[in-house]
Design an enzyme around this catalytic site. Structure first.
Site: not given
Ligand code: R5P
Length: 293
Positions: A94-95, A128, A167, A190, A192, A217, A222, A224
């Site tokens: 993700r980075q 990702h 998203d 979504k 962020r 997903d 987390t 969230g």
């Molecule tokens: C972000 O865009 C990814 O596709 C996931 O939706 C995200 O990494 C989920 O993270 P969390 O469970 O912390 O919301």
């Protein structure tokens, strides 16, 4: 082709070996009192193409990455021909860009380290962002666990369920699920905040009243994102809400929070071994390795 069974993915490696007939190379590993990792391949790999199966999910993803590098180095020093890294969950994916001034691109740094250790190519699962693959210094591929996850729900009797992505960026994921479920598909939006990490979700033109909805997903971290999505779906009158992901990291109390938000079941894969890894990646990875052989 031989399968090197990385300490983080032993069960998965065994399953891939059983499905493909490729022999297993066991690995002994330990951590020295000072915290350093030790790795030794327990059988010969001279002249072989090898696939090292090692996920790099939390906890201790840095240690898992070092173990992977040490296995690649050991394989090359023992005369292995081509070394393919099978990394179901690729840490740091993700980075993949400098989001803020002063940051680095961690996933690229990791890949350079792995290349230096002897890895010739990489296969990962639901990375990702597919753009990331272009940053990596060796041929790299991502394969998708989504059809297998959708099939899990078909087998549970949920053919025709609504496949939702939380998203816009994950719409390709819900579309893959829809091809198996044969129901409708849609997405939430979504945003962020890059400094606080806080997200805000909205539903434009979505109607899931009385539907069985499965949120798909790539990662649940987390929780969230799923909690926010479930809340919207419940408000809209969805009949049942489930969620599925390739990588169920479920950090902290994510699992409880998701269930408390009204999600009836969380389904993940053995890219992250644990209580929600109900779908094995073995057939998917086995198929990929057979095609490569
Ligand atoms: C972000 O865009 C990814 O596709 C996931 O939706 C995200 O990494 C989920 O993270 P969390 O469970 O912390 O919301």
């Amino acid at each position: 082709m031989k399968i090197i069974s990385g300490p983080a993915s032993r069960e998965l490696a065994e399953k891939i070996s059983a499905l493909t007939g490729f022999g297993i190379v066991s690995v002994s590993s330990k951590v020295f009192p000072d915290g350093e990792s030790y790795i030794r391949l327990e059988s010969d790999v001279k002249g072989e193409n090898v696939a090292i199966v090692q996920t790099t999910c939390p906890p201790m993803q840095d240690m898992k990455l070092f173990q992977l590098a040490f296995m690649a180095d050991a394989a090359k020093r023992s005369g292995a021909n081509k070394v393919t890294a099978i990394i179901p969950y690729l840490a740091y994916a993700r980075q993949d860009k400098m989001f803020l001034v002063g940051e680095g691109i961690s996933v690229e740094t990791i890949a350079r380290m792995l290349e230096g250790a002897g890895i010739d190519e990489l296969v990962t699962v639901n990375i990702h962002s597919e753009q990331t693959l272009k940053l990596l210094p060796f041929p790299s591929k991502t394969i998708s666990a989504i059809p297998l996850l959708a099939q899990y729900f078909v087998e549970k009797g949920f053919k025709g369920a609504f496949a939702l992505s939380p998203d816009k960026g994950a719409m390709h994921i819900s579309k893959q699920a829809q091809e198996v479920l044969h129901g409708e598909t849609g997405h939430l939006d979504k945003q962020r905040d890059r400094y606080t990490g806080q997200t805000k979700q909205t539903a434009e033109g979505l109607n899931v009243k009385d539907q069985t909805v499965i949120i798909f997903d790539d990662i649940i971290s987390t929780g969230g994102t799923i909690v926010g999505a479930a809340k919207i779906l419940r408000e809209q009158g969805a009949k049942h809400v489930f969620c599925a992901c390739a990588h169920g990291l479920l950090i902290g109390d994510a699992q409880n929070r998701i269930l408390e938000a009204g999600v009836e079941e969380i389904v993940g894969t053995d890219s992250v071994p644990g209580s929600v890894s109900k779908v094995s990646l073995a057939p998917l990875i086995g198929q990929e390795l057979k095609a490569q052989k």
